[in-house]
Write an enzyme that holds these catalytic residues in place. Structure first.
Site, PDB file in Angstrom:
ATOM      1  N   ARG A 168       0.823  -1.225   0.000  1.00  0.00           N
ATOM      2  CA  ARG A 168       0.000   0.000   0.000  1.00  0.00           C
ATOM      3  C   ARG A 168       0.853   1.271   0.000  1.00  0.00           C
ATOM      4  O   ARG A 168       0.522   2.262   0.657  1.00  0.00           O
ATOM      5  CB  ARG A 168      -0.946   0.036   1.211  1.00  0.00           C
ATOM      6  CG  ARG A 168      -2.010  -1.049   1.234  1.00  0.00           C
ATOM      7  CD  ARG A 168      -2.998  -0.859   0.087  1.00  0.00           C
ATOM      8  NE  ARG A 168      -4.137  -1.732   0.228  1.00  0.00           N
ATOM      9  CZ  ARG A 168      -4.175  -3.000  -0.209  1.00  0.00           C
ATOM     10  NH1 ARG A 168      -3.128  -3.517  -0.813  1.00  0.00           N
ATOM     11  NH2 ARG A 168      -5.259  -3.722  -0.048  1.00  0.00           N
ATOM     12  N   SER A 242     -10.880  -0.540   2.861  1.00  0.00           N
ATOM     13  CA  SER A 242     -10.145  -0.587   4.138  1.00  0.00           C
ATOM     14  C   SER A 242      -9.742   0.827   4.529  1.00  0.00           C
ATOM     15  O   SER A 242      -9.098   1.522   3.740  1.00  0.00           O
ATOM     16  CB  SER A 242      -8.874  -1.419   4.000  1.00  0.00           C
ATOM     17  OG  SER A 242      -9.166  -2.727   3.590  1.00  0.00           O
ATOM     18  N   GLU A 338      -5.061   4.168   5.702  1.00  0.00           N
ATOM     19  CA  GLU A 338      -4.740   3.912   4.289  1.00  0.00           C
ATOM     20  C   GLU A 338      -5.320   5.023   3.421  1.00  0.00           C
ATOM     21  O   GLU A 338      -4.745   5.424   2.417  1.00  0.00           O
ATOM     22  CB  GLU A 338      -5.324   2.556   3.863  1.00  0.00           C
ATOM     23  CG  GLU A 338      -4.986   2.192   2.432  1.00  0.00           C
ATOM     24  CD  GLU A 338      -5.961   1.208   1.822  1.00  0.00           C
ATOM     25  OE1 GLU A 338      -6.928   1.643   1.172  1.00  0.00           O
ATOM     26  OE2 GLU A 338      -5.744  -0.006   1.990  1.00  0.00           O
TER      27      GLU A 338
HETATM   28  P1  FAD Z   1      -8.766   8.546  -5.671  1.00  0.00           P
HETATM   29  O1  FAD Z   1      -9.505   8.195  -4.434  1.00  0.00           O
HETATM   30  O2  FAD Z   1      -9.353   9.539  -6.577  1.00  0.00           O
HETATM   31  O3  FAD Z   1      -7.298   8.993  -5.259  1.00  0.00           O
HETATM   32  C1  FAD Z   1      -6.530   8.223  -4.373  1.00  0.00           C
HETATM   33  C2  FAD Z   1      -5.139   8.848  -4.249  1.00  0.00           C
HETATM   34  O4  FAD Z   1      -4.462   8.762  -5.494  1.00  0.00           O
HETATM   35  C3  FAD Z   1      -5.178  10.326  -3.920  1.00  0.00           C
HETATM   36  O5  FAD Z   1      -4.053  10.608  -3.137  1.00  0.00           O
HETATM   37  C4  FAD Z   1      -5.079  11.007  -5.257  1.00  0.00           C
HETATM   38  O6  FAD Z   1      -4.538  12.299  -5.188  1.00  0.00           O
HETATM   39  C5  FAD Z   1      -4.164  10.054  -6.001  1.00  0.00           C
HETATM   40  N1  FAD Z   1      -4.410   9.991  -7.465  1.00  0.00           N
HETATM   41  C6  FAD Z   1      -5.543   9.577  -8.082  1.00  0.00           C
HETATM   42  N2  FAD Z   1      -5.377   9.605  -9.410  1.00  0.00           N
HETATM   43  C7  FAD Z   1      -4.133  10.033  -9.648  1.00  0.00           C
HETATM   44  C8  FAD Z   1      -3.357  10.280 -10.829  1.00  0.00           C
HETATM   45  N3  FAD Z   1      -3.845  10.099 -12.058  1.00  0.00           N
HETATM   46  N4  FAD Z   1      -2.086  10.753 -10.680  1.00  0.00           N
HETATM   47  C9  FAD Z   1      -1.560  10.971  -9.446  1.00  0.00           C
HETATM   48  N5  FAD Z   1      -2.238  10.758  -8.301  1.00  0.00           N
HETATM   49  C10 FAD Z   1      -3.500  10.282  -8.401  1.00  0.00           C
HETATM   50  N6  FAD Z   1      -7.711  -0.719  -2.684  1.00  0.00           N
HETATM   51  C11 FAD Z   1      -6.883  -1.795  -2.771  1.00  0.00           C
HETATM   52  O7  FAD Z   1      -5.664  -1.628  -2.930  1.00  0.00           O
HETATM   53  N7  FAD Z   1      -7.361  -3.061  -2.699  1.00  0.00           N
HETATM   54  C12 FAD Z   1      -8.670  -3.330  -2.528  1.00  0.00           C
HETATM   55  O8  FAD Z   1      -9.061  -4.483  -2.472  1.00  0.00           O
HETATM   56  C13 FAD Z   1      -9.569  -2.232  -2.434  1.00  0.00           C
HETATM   57  N8  FAD Z   1     -10.899  -2.433  -2.251  1.00  0.00           N
HETATM   58  C14 FAD Z   1     -11.743  -1.377  -2.155  1.00  0.00           C
HETATM   59  C15 FAD Z   1     -13.106  -1.621  -1.990  1.00  0.00           C
HETATM   60  C16 FAD Z   1     -14.013  -0.572  -1.911  1.00  0.00           C
HETATM   61  C17 FAD Z   1     -15.472  -0.867  -1.736  1.00  0.00           C
HETATM   62  C18 FAD Z   1     -13.540   0.762  -2.006  1.00  0.00           C
HETATM   63  C19 FAD Z   1     -14.510   1.911  -1.963  1.00  0.00           C
HETATM   64  C20 FAD Z   1     -12.195   1.006  -2.159  1.00  0.00           C
HETATM   65  C21 FAD Z   1     -11.274  -0.048  -2.220  1.00  0.00           C
HETATM   66  N9  FAD Z   1      -9.884   0.155  -2.383  1.00  0.00           N
HETATM   67  C22 FAD Z   1      -9.036  -0.915  -2.508  1.00  0.00           C
HETATM   68  C23 FAD Z   1      -9.335   1.529  -2.415  1.00  0.00           C
HETATM   69  C24 FAD Z   1      -9.403   2.190  -3.799  1.00  0.00           C
HETATM   70  O9  FAD Z   1     -10.288   1.526  -4.642  1.00  0.00           O
HETATM   71  C25 FAD Z   1      -8.023   2.231  -4.451  1.00  0.00           C
HETATM   72  O10 FAD Z   1      -7.118   2.931  -3.636  1.00  0.00           O
HETATM   73  C26 FAD Z   1      -8.055   2.911  -5.829  1.00  0.00           C
HETATM   74  O11 FAD Z   1      -6.829   2.754  -6.480  1.00  0.00           O
HETATM   75  C27 FAD Z   1      -8.400   4.385  -5.730  1.00  0.00           C
HETATM   76  O12 FAD Z   1      -8.663   4.863  -7.042  1.00  0.00           O
HETATM   77  P2  FAD Z   1      -9.374   6.261  -7.296  1.00  0.00           P
HETATM   78  O13 FAD Z   1      -9.264   6.558  -8.724  1.00  0.00           O
HETATM   79  O14 FAD Z   1     -10.735   6.247  -6.709  1.00  0.00           O
HETATM   80  O15 FAD Z   1      -8.410   7.214  -6.463  1.00  0.00           O
HETATM   81  N1  EPU Z   2     -11.038 -10.251  10.061  1.00  0.00           N
HETATM   82  C1  EPU Z   2     -11.737 -10.268  11.239  1.00  0.00           C
HETATM   83  N2  EPU Z   2     -12.737  -9.376  11.387  1.00  0.00           N
HETATM   84  C2  EPU Z   2     -13.081  -8.483  10.426  1.00  0.00           C
HETATM   85  C3  EPU Z   2     -12.365  -8.475   9.218  1.00  0.00           C
HETATM   86  C4  EPU Z   2     -11.331  -9.374   9.064  1.00  0.00           C
HETATM   87  O1  EPU Z   2     -11.452 -11.062  12.145  1.00  0.00           O
HETATM   88  O2  EPU Z   2     -14.019  -7.711  10.647  1.00  0.00           O
HETATM   89  C5  EPU Z   2      -9.941 -11.241   9.877  1.00  0.00           C
HETATM   90  C6  EPU Z   2     -10.476 -12.580   9.359  1.00  0.00           C
HETATM   91  O3  EPU Z   2      -9.776 -13.615  10.000  1.00  0.00           O
HETATM   92  C7  EPU Z   2     -10.102 -12.551   7.897  1.00  0.00           C
HETATM   93  C8  EPU Z   2      -8.808 -11.736   7.906  1.00  0.00           C
HETATM   94  O4  EPU Z   2      -9.001 -10.774   8.948  1.00  0.00           O
HETATM   95  O5  EPU Z   2      -9.903 -13.833   7.400  1.00  0.00           O
HETATM   96  C9  EPU Z   2      -8.504 -11.035   6.598  1.00  0.00           C
HETATM   97  O6  EPU Z   2      -9.661 -10.342   6.150  1.00  0.00           O
HETATM   98  P1  EPU Z   2      -9.897 -10.037   4.594  1.00  0.00           P
HETATM   99  O7  EPU Z   2      -9.667 -11.268   3.809  1.00  0.00           O
HETATM  100  O8  EPU Z   2     -11.203  -9.358   4.459  1.00  0.00           O
HETATM  101  O9  EPU Z   2      -8.723  -9.076   4.240  1.00  0.00           O
HETATM  102  P2  EPU Z   2      -8.156  -7.767   4.961  1.00  0.00           P
HETATM  103  O10 EPU Z   2      -6.771  -8.070   5.398  1.00  0.00           O
HETATM  104  O11 EPU Z   2      -9.097  -7.251   5.971  1.00  0.00           O
HETATM  105  C10 EPU Z   2      -7.028  -6.844   2.820  1.00  0.00           C
HETATM  106  C11 EPU Z   2      -6.954  -5.562   2.070  1.00  0.00           C
HETATM  107  C12 EPU Z   2      -8.174  -5.402   1.189  1.00  0.00           C
HETATM  108  C13 EPU Z   2      -8.218  -6.555   0.202  1.00  0.00           C
HETATM  109  C14 EPU Z   2      -8.291  -7.862   0.988  1.00  0.00           C
HETATM  110  C15 EPU Z   2      -8.204  -9.070   0.104  1.00  0.00           C
HETATM  111  C16 EPU Z   2      -5.644  -4.015   3.386  1.00  0.00           C
HETATM  112  C17 EPU Z   2      -5.639  -2.820   4.252  1.00  0.00           C
HETATM  113  N3  EPU Z   2      -6.841  -4.438   2.976  1.00  0.00           N
HETATM  114  O12 EPU Z   2      -8.112  -6.757   3.735  1.00  0.00           O
HETATM  115  O13 EPU Z   2      -8.046  -4.194   0.453  1.00  0.00           O
HETATM  116  O14 EPU Z   2      -9.326  -6.464  -0.654  1.00  0.00           O
HETATM  117  O15 EPU Z   2      -7.165  -7.928   1.904  1.00  0.00           O
HETATM  118  O16 EPU Z   2      -6.924  -9.217  -0.374  1.00  0.00           O
HETATM  119  O17 EPU Z   2      -4.592  -4.548   3.063  1.00  0.00           O
HETATM  120  C18 EPU Z   2      -8.523  -1.844   0.517  1.00  0.00           C
HETATM  121  O18 EPU Z   2      -7.306  -1.665   0.482  1.00  0.00           O
HETATM  122  O19 EPU Z   2      -9.340  -0.911   0.514  1.00  0.00           O
HETATM  123  C19 EPU Z   2      -9.037  -3.220   0.565  1.00  0.00           C
HETATM  124  C20 EPU Z   2     -10.329  -3.497   0.650  1.00  0.00           C
END
Ligand code: FAD
Ligand code: EPU
Length: 342
Positions: A168, A242, A338
């Site tokens: 991240r 997250s 994050e």
């Molecule tokens: P924004 O929110 O618009 O921007 C995020 C950051 O990037 C800001 O600092 C912004 O200034 C910068 N930025 C954006 N575009 C540019 C650009 N073109 N050039 C330079 N800087 C830029 N993230 C994960 O890693 N894994 C996940 O599994 C995951 N699951 C998610 C689930 C949900 C339901 C949600 C809502 C979010 C999740 N995220 C996850 C977080 C998010 O989707 C990612 O961080 C994504 O890359 C953000 O994209 P965005 O275009 O919305 O960025």
């Molecule tokens: N868990 C709990 N309670 C909760 C949530 C999770 O006990 O409420 C424990 C469970 O044991 C579960 C484990 O945590 O098995 C891991 O949970 P999960 O698989 O949901 O993954 P996470 O570590 O919580 C990360 C990323 C997610 C990504 C998933 C899958 C970060 C900060 N988050 O979540 O990314 O989708 O793994 O790879 O690394 C994001 O960055 O926005 C995001 C959603």
């Protein structure tokens, strides 16, 4: 050629952030073509600074109005090279929706990002925090990117090494924070598919569906289904995924923690450190599914803070402070946010 920018004033950002909190940008510009960025540094045009680059707004929390200029990046386009030695280079504009790129690659049979299916947001934001999910991170398939330097007005290329990717994290969140606008991203994908089902939940879901030899589409569908079951859909419940990173502890710190809490959910990393599940820590402190005013944590994932409707960014931020304090009190672990806090 002159690149005239069109400044909008006092623009509501509510529809531009997936938390759906209210905030206003004093100035707002939509960037549809790469070269329009040059208008930002044209001395004959006045574009007030600071700038805030915005893609899909799915990883930001606005706790106040933004007094500078928001740059909304819409640069489109996906192209791919001819196959060579089982590899293809796929390039996408920063404004392409990330999941549209995933769908394109799955349809073409280009393997490498199917585990990153359904992550919201844009291609341009993907390198900023090195998006990751289900055993894959962007860095695993990343070739290079092109970015615009707001300081010098020049375009430059970044290789994978130059991006300094980590969990991240990237150079764009540290040394170059706020300096570069990502214009396009190039990925190195494989035409030979080897499923990555190292993440336990994928194996479980494949077994449930009776799939023994998954194809690229199966992995994409299974990952999407797992995500839908755990994470709230931002179009109905405001959130940014997250809210905190999973804390990474040294071997020594982790062993101290595990002595007191033998059940602590953890993922050993290749460098000997240990990632601890922040969702578990937060749940153990009693926060899971709890509603506090207009905000709270998600009932299926305590790591996700939500806007139940009518929350302000300040309210969500205050909740995150309370969570950090209680996790620290109970476990002695400091959670790091994050989400980009504005
Ligand atoms: P924004 O929110 O618009 O921007 C995020 C950051 O990037 C800001 O600092 C912004 O200034 C910068 N930025 C954006 N575009 C540019 C650009 N073109 N050039 C330079 N800087 C830029 N993230 C994960 O890693 N894994 C996940 O599994 C995951 N699951 C998610 C689930 C949900 C339901 C949600 C809502 C979010 C999740 N995220 C996850 C977080 C998010 O989707 C990612 O961080 C994504 O890359 C953000 O994209 P965005 O275009 O919305 O960025
Ligand atoms: N868990 C709990 N309670 C909760 C949530 C999770 O006990 O409420 C424990 C469970 O044991 C579960 C484990 O945590 O098995 C891991 O949970 P999960 O698989 O949901 O993954 P996470 O570590 O919580 C990360 C990323 C997610 C990504 C998933 C899958 C970060 C900060 N988050 O979540 O990314 O989708 O793994 O790879 O690394 C994001 O960055 O926005 C995001 C959603």
């Amino acid at each position: 050629m002159r690149h005239q920018v069109v400044l909008q004033e006092n623009k509501s950002l509510r529809e531009y952030n997936t938390f759906a909190v209210p905030a206003t940008a004093r100035y707002f510009i939509e960037i549809n073509e790469r070269d329009e960025l040059q208008g930002l540094v044209d001395p004959q045009q006045y574009v007030p600074r600071p700038f805030l680059v915005l893609g899909g707004g799915s990883n930001v929390l606005f706790t106040r109005d933004f007094e500078g200029t928001v740059l909304k990046i819409n640069i489109k386009g996906i192209s791919s090279s001819a196959e060579q030695d089982g590899e293809v280079l796929v390039e996408a504009g920063a404004g392409v929706v990330w999941n549209d790129l995933v769908r394109f690659c799955v349809e073409q049979g280009y393997a490498g990002i199917e585990n990153l299916s359904l992550i919201p947001g844009s291609v341009g934001a993907a390198p900023i925090q090195n998006i990751g999910a289900y055993g894959v991170e962007l860095k695993d398939v990343f070739d290079s990117l092109e970015a615009f330097d707001i300081l010098t007005g020049e375009f430059r290329k970044f290789t994978r090494e130059e991006c300094e990717f980590a969990y991240r994290d990237s150079v764009f969140k540290n040394r170059y924070s706020g300096r570069f606008v990502v214009v396009s991203v190039r990925l190195r994908l494989s035409t030979v598919f080897r499923p990555n089902s190292s993440y336990g939940a994928i194996e479980v879901e494949l077994r449930k569906r009776g799939i023994q030899r998954p194809g690229i589409r199966d992995i994409s569908e299974v990952v999407s289904a797992i995500r839908v079951s755990k994470l709230p859909d931002p179009s109905t419940i405001g959130n940014a995924g997250s809210f905190f990173k999973n804390p990474v502890l040294s071997d020594e710190e982790f062993n101290r923690l595990r002595k007191k809490f033998p059940d602590v959910v953890n993922f050993p990393m290749s460098d000997g450190r240990v990632k601890v599940a922040a969702g578990w820590l937060i749940e153990q402190c009693g926060w899971k599914g709890k509603k506090i005013g207009h905000t709270g944590t998600w009932m299926n994932q305590a790591l996700v803070l939500v806007n139940h409707g009518g929350a302000t960014g300040k309210e969500i931020y205050a909740l995150s402070q309370d969570i950090i304090a209680s996790v620290h009190d109970k476990f002695g672990v400091i959670l790091e946010r994050e989400v980009h806090i504005v």
